[in-house]
Design a protein around this motif. Sequence first.
Motif, PDB file in Angstrom:
ATOM      1  N   PHE A   4      34.207  71.363  81.263  1.00  0.00           N
ATOM      2  CA  PHE A   4      35.163  71.369  80.173  1.00  0.00           C
ATOM      3  C   PHE A   4      34.441  71.228  78.828  1.00  0.00           C
ATOM      4  O   PHE A   4      34.755  71.896  77.853  1.00  0.00           O
ATOM      5  CB  PHE A   4      36.165  70.227  80.350  1.00  0.00           C
ATOM      6  N   PHE A   5      33.439  70.318  78.790  1.00  0.00           N
ATOM      7  CA  PHE A   5      32.724  70.082  77.541  1.00  0.00           C
ATOM      8  C   PHE A   5      31.723  71.190  77.238  1.00  0.00           C
ATOM      9  O   PHE A   5      31.324  71.377  76.095  1.00  0.00           O
ATOM     10  CB  PHE A   5      32.005  68.740  77.595  1.00  0.00           C
ATOM     11  N   SER A   6      31.305  71.913  78.248  1.00  0.00           N
ATOM     12  CA  SER A   6      30.299  72.954  78.037  1.00  0.00           C
ATOM     13  C   SER A   6      30.890  74.352  77.935  1.00  0.00           C
ATOM     14  O   SER A   6      30.157  75.311  77.878  1.00  0.00           O
ATOM     15  CB  SER A   6      29.286  72.932  79.192  1.00  0.00           C
ATOM     16  N   ARG A   7      32.207  74.466  77.899  1.00  0.00           N
ATOM     17  CA  ARG A   7      32.819  75.798  77.852  1.00  0.00           C
ATOM     18  C   ARG A   7      32.542  76.476  76.510  1.00  0.00           C
ATOM     19  O   ARG A   7      32.278  75.797  75.496  1.00  0.00           O
ATOM     20  CB  ARG A   7      34.313  75.698  78.083  1.00  0.00           C
ATOM     21  N   ASP A   8      32.631  77.780  76.489  1.00  0.00           N
ATOM     22  CA  ASP A   8      32.386  78.568  75.277  1.00  0.00           C
ATOM     23  C   ASP A   8      33.595  78.463  74.358  1.00  0.00           C
ATOM     24  O   ASP A   8      34.671  78.989  74.660  1.00  0.00           O
ATOM     25  CB  ASP A   8      32.129  80.031  75.650  1.00  0.00           C
ATOM     26  N   SER A   9      33.419  77.786  73.222  1.00  0.00           N
ATOM     27  CA  SER A   9      34.549  77.590  72.304  1.00  0.00           C
ATOM     28  C   SER A   9      34.968  78.875  71.611  1.00  0.00           C
ATOM     29  O   SER A   9      36.027  78.931  70.987  1.00  0.00           O
ATOM     30  CB  SER A   9      34.184  76.538  71.247  1.00  0.00           C
ATOM     31  N   SER A  10      34.145  79.924  71.681  1.00  0.00           N
ATOM     32  CA  SER A  10      34.518  81.195  71.047  1.00  0.00           C
ATOM     33  C   SER A  10      35.733  81.812  71.715  1.00  0.00           C
ATOM     34  O   SER A  10      36.384  82.679  71.131  1.00  0.00           O
ATOM     35  CB  SER A  10      33.338  82.169  71.092  1.00  0.00           C
ATOM     36  N   LYS A  11      36.044  81.359  72.916  1.00  0.00           N
ATOM     37  CA  LYS A  11      37.235  81.879  73.588  1.00  0.00           C
ATOM     38  C   LYS A  11      38.511  81.450  72.879  1.00  0.00           C
ATOM     39  O   LYS A  11      39.567  82.065  73.054  1.00  0.00           O
ATOM     40  CB  LYS A  11      37.256  81.422  75.047  1.00  0.00           C
ATOM     41  N   ASP A  12      38.411  80.358  72.097  1.00  0.00           N
ATOM     42  CA  ASP A  12      39.568  79.894  71.340  1.00  0.00           C
ATOM     43  C   ASP A  12      39.770  80.679  70.051  1.00  0.00           C
ATOM     44  O   ASP A  12      40.765  80.499  69.362  1.00  0.00           O
ATOM     45  CB  ASP A  12      39.415  78.401  71.007  1.00  0.00           C
ATOM     46  N   PHE A  13      38.801  81.504  69.698  1.00  0.00           N
ATOM     47  CA  PHE A  13      38.925  82.331  68.490  1.00  0.00           C
ATOM     48  C   PHE A  13      39.991  83.396  68.749  1.00  0.00           C
ATOM     49  O   PHE A  13      39.870  84.177  69.704  1.00  0.00           O
ATOM     50  CB  PHE A  13      37.569  82.973  68.196  1.00  0.00           C
ATOM     51  N   PRO A  14      41.055  83.471  67.937  1.00  0.00           N
ATOM     52  CA  PRO A  14      42.196  84.350  68.254  1.00  0.00           C
ATOM     53  C   PRO A  14      41.954  85.825  67.963  1.00  0.00           C
ATOM     54  O   PRO A  14      42.872  86.538  67.560  1.00  0.00           O
ATOM     55  CB  PRO A  14      43.313  83.790  67.369  1.00  0.00           C
ATOM     56  N   TYR A  15      40.729  86.283  68.160  1.00  0.00           N
ATOM     57  CA  TYR A  15      40.414  87.687  67.888  1.00  0.00           C
ATOM     58  C   TYR A  15      39.512  88.222  68.990  1.00  0.00           C
ATOM     59  O   TYR A  15      38.608  87.524  69.461  1.00  0.00           O
ATOM     60  CB  TYR A  15      39.723  87.847  66.526  1.00  0.00           C
ATOM     61  N   ASP A  16      39.775  89.462  69.365  1.00  0.00           N
ATOM     62  CA  ASP A  16      38.904  90.154  70.312  1.00  0.00           C
ATOM     63  C   ASP A  16      37.875  90.953  69.508  1.00  0.00           C
ATOM     64  O   ASP A  16      38.246  91.901  68.798  1.00  0.00           O
ATOM     65  CB  ASP A  16      39.718  91.093  71.210  1.00  0.00           C
ATOM     66  N   ILE A  17      36.617  90.568  69.614  1.00  0.00           N
ATOM     67  CA  ILE A  17      35.571  91.202  68.809  1.00  0.00           C
ATOM     68  C   ILE A  17      35.095  92.473  69.508  1.00  0.00           C
ATOM     69  O   ILE A  17      34.748  92.457  70.689  1.00  0.00           O
ATOM     70  CB  ILE A  17      34.404  90.225  68.606  1.00  0.00           C
ATOM     71  N   GLY A  18      35.075  93.559  68.755  1.00  0.00           N
ATOM     72  CA  GLY A  18      34.706  94.855  69.306  1.00  0.00           C
ATOM     73  C   GLY A  18      33.325  95.308  68.874  1.00  0.00           C
ATOM     74  O   GLY A  18      32.415  94.498  68.662  1.00  0.00           O
ATOM     75  N   GLU A  19      33.185  96.616  68.690  1.00  0.00           N
ATOM     76  CA  GLU A  19      31.875  97.203  68.418  1.00  0.00           C
ATOM     77  C   GLU A  19      31.375  96.855  67.023  1.00  0.00           C
ATOM     78  O   GLU A  19      32.152  96.587  66.100  1.00  0.00           O
ATOM     79  CB  GLU A  19      31.957  98.728  68.568  1.00  0.00           C
ATOM     80  N   GLN A  20      30.068  96.894  66.878  1.00  0.00           N
ATOM     81  CA  GLN A  20      29.433  96.574  65.602  1.00  0.00           C
ATOM     82  C   GLN A  20      29.439  97.796  64.684  1.00  0.00           C
ATOM     83  O   GLN A  20      29.313  98.934  65.135  1.00  0.00           O
ATOM     84  CB  GLN A  20      28.000  96.118  65.854  1.00  0.00           C
ATOM     85  N   VAL A  21      29.613  97.530  63.389  1.00  0.00           N
ATOM     86  CA  VAL A  21      29.545  98.595  62.384  1.00  0.00           C
ATOM     87  C   VAL A  21      28.080  98.827  62.042  1.00  0.00           C
ATOM     88  O   VAL A  21      27.417  97.927  61.494  1.00  0.00           O
ATOM     89  CB  VAL A  21      30.344  98.222  61.129  1.00  0.00           C
ATOM     90  N   PRO A  22      27.516  99.978  62.373  1.00  0.00           N
ATOM     91  CA  PRO A  22      26.067 100.185  62.172  1.00  0.00           C
ATOM     92  C   PRO A  22      25.702 100.342  60.705  1.00  0.00           C
ATOM     93  O   PRO A  22      26.476 100.848  59.903  1.00  0.00           O
ATOM     94  CB  PRO A  22      25.804 101.484  62.946  1.00  0.00           C
ATOM     95  N   GLY A  23      24.510  99.900  60.355  1.00  0.00           N
ATOM     96  CA  GLY A  23      23.970 100.093  59.016  1.00  0.00           C
ATOM     97  C   GLY A  23      24.139  98.914  58.089  1.00  0.00           C
ATOM     98  O   GLY A  23      23.387  98.762  57.118  1.00  0.00           O
ATOM     99  N   PHE A  24      25.098  98.040  58.349  1.00  0.00           N
ATOM    100  CA  PHE A  24      25.361  96.939  57.426  1.00  0.00           C
ATOM    101  C   PHE A  24      24.341  95.815  57.575  1.00  0.00           C
ATOM    102  O   PHE A  24      23.987  95.134  56.603  1.00  0.00           O
ATOM    103  CB  PHE A  24      26.781  96.396  57.668  1.00  0.00           C
TER     104      PHE A  24
END
Length: 694
Positions: A4-24
């Motif tokens: 429980f303490f070692s779980r990935d807290s990014s799962k609580d982020f309310p966004y599904d992160i997709g592909e990276q924008v190249p060049g930036f």
Amino acid sequence: MWSFFSRDSSKDFPYDIGEQVPGFESHSIWTLHKAKRKGTQEEVSVFVYDIRGGSEGKCEIAKAALKRLKTLRHPSILQYLDSLETEKTLYVATEAVEPLGITFEQLATDIPQKALYLSWGVFQITRALSFLNNDGNLRHNNVCAWSVFVNSSGEWKLGSLEYVSPVDGNPMPPHKVPPALEVYDPPEKNDTNKLKASTKCSVDMWGLGCLIWESFNGPLKLRSNLKDIDNIPKSLQSLYCELVGASPSNRPNPADVITRCRKPGGFFKNDLVDTLLFLEEIQIKDKAEKNRFFSGLTLHLDHFPDNICKHKILPQLINAYEYGDAGSAVLAPMFKLGKLLDEAEYQKRIVPCVVKLFASTDRVTRSRLLQQLDLFIAHLQPQVVNEQIFPQVAHGFLDTNATIREQTVKSIIHLAPKLNYNNLNVEVLRHFARLQARDDQGGIRTNTTVCLGKIAPHLHPQVRQRVLVSAFIRAMRDPFPPARVAGVLALAATQQYFLLSEVANRVLPSLCSLTVDPEKTVRDPAFKTIRGFLGKLEKVSEDPSLRETMEADVHTATPSIGNAAATWAGWAVTAVTAKFYRSQSDSSRPRPPLTGRNLSKPASLEQPSSSSLSTTTSSVTSMTSLEHESNDTSASASDYGNNDWDNENWGEMDVSKHSYKFIPLKNFLLNKYQFHFIYLLFFFVFWLDITGPK
């Protein structure tokens, strides 16, 4: 428990992160990713910083950028949504954007449109810098194409706040971590003497000059390229030279830049910037200003970029009508921009507004909706048309304003393909029968006949067979010459729907009576139509097997294409399908008796304007509620009875099979002049009787 303490807290982020924008990533300590909000699937952007992979200095810069983004709120600064910090990564969610540096190739190639678009973009960044320098006492220190982001509305937003500093701090421009950003450093960075002459905005004004150069030339590779000003508009060259001048004290304040460029002939003084600034301040504008603005907006929309029209202007127009007092003037530009939406967006954003508009009791709104029906009817589902639109449109048949009645008649042309059996074959024909027989406007009676000829293919075959001949013969007895012409043309244009026996027994006798019409404009098409019908009968007489071909469309719901029987009437088909009668202002004249002939000069049949249908009276006036006629409204499709064509008093009597109207008793009473004449006549006879010879 430990899991429980070692779980990935990014799962609580309310966004599904997709592909990276190249060049930036080569111009920033962040990587930029496309993302969607969980649940709603709303598109956003997420900036990601790898804490473990960066130095402590970079981490401090990233956290400083997040702090500034949270606290700085301005229409021209990148909109912050949410953030999350974990042991490994720092996430920052913003509105969906793309870096300006990778969108240069996507800019419109059309020079006037590109210049308009760039003027709005540079204006927004200048406005953001004025907010930072003058209101916030802050320097951005990193103005370039890679710190500017473009959203779906085409708006430029200032971001990349990693190097923001107070104006009263060290004037030395900060050291930027990505090496590619060093090309944007001002020349005084390496000159201590010039650095002493710097102002609170000199560094950012140098960056604004770099941004202007990149807007017209593409990404800046070498600082020496800034000397090339050939592609920069002449209205901007003088200011540009000041921005990239070697002396920092001579660089103008961003507020002064806006003032200078907003003057007539300035780079920021154009229709696009004026329009968008007006929309931003629309809540404080009075109704007269809004009406003038929206009335002239339609003409400018063709020159504006599509993404700005679709995502920036259109939502503002919808809000202005729904929640403001913009009035009906907003309808024309709103429907024009609606063409930019795909079908799903149109159904979601425009159709509910259209349904609401048709329920309006304002006559000006109703008039403009009817005029522009062709712009949105294709997007309306038949169920919406029959259940929500047509009941409101039908009120117009009974309106006391002649303009509304006429525009309602013409609107049926667009509505007919989507109307159900009852609305088209019962309700519409009930109103048409009353208008054609009793309306006091000759133009309305004429256009009712024309409209009936246009919608004939959509009528049910049994109703069509019962109605058309009677209706057109009725029109041929109208005292208004153009109405008689319309009746003749409609007969010819719809001839494929008539039985040959009906042609011989009803149509031709009625047409023959028009061969002696006082108006030559009536006689000419009558002779032409008679010859066509006679030719048709003669062909069948010579070859009876052609009867079936000639009557093929009488009982069919979908008329055949290219029917040989219709070739002779092509001239009439063209006339009826292309032309409405352009009514004159005859509302001040009473309708002539229906039993006589009106010998006034005939009016021509003209092609109506696509933007404005013809009217019969003076301009429509705005009213808070519709006023309806209280006259007889019991006419129905059965008013076009089989014996209607030979009834001489069709204006006074309803010859329906099931109901009759009695002529009012007052029609039989003598007026005072007639009474006095008869009284004197009797007195004279009595005097002769008593004084004559015995």
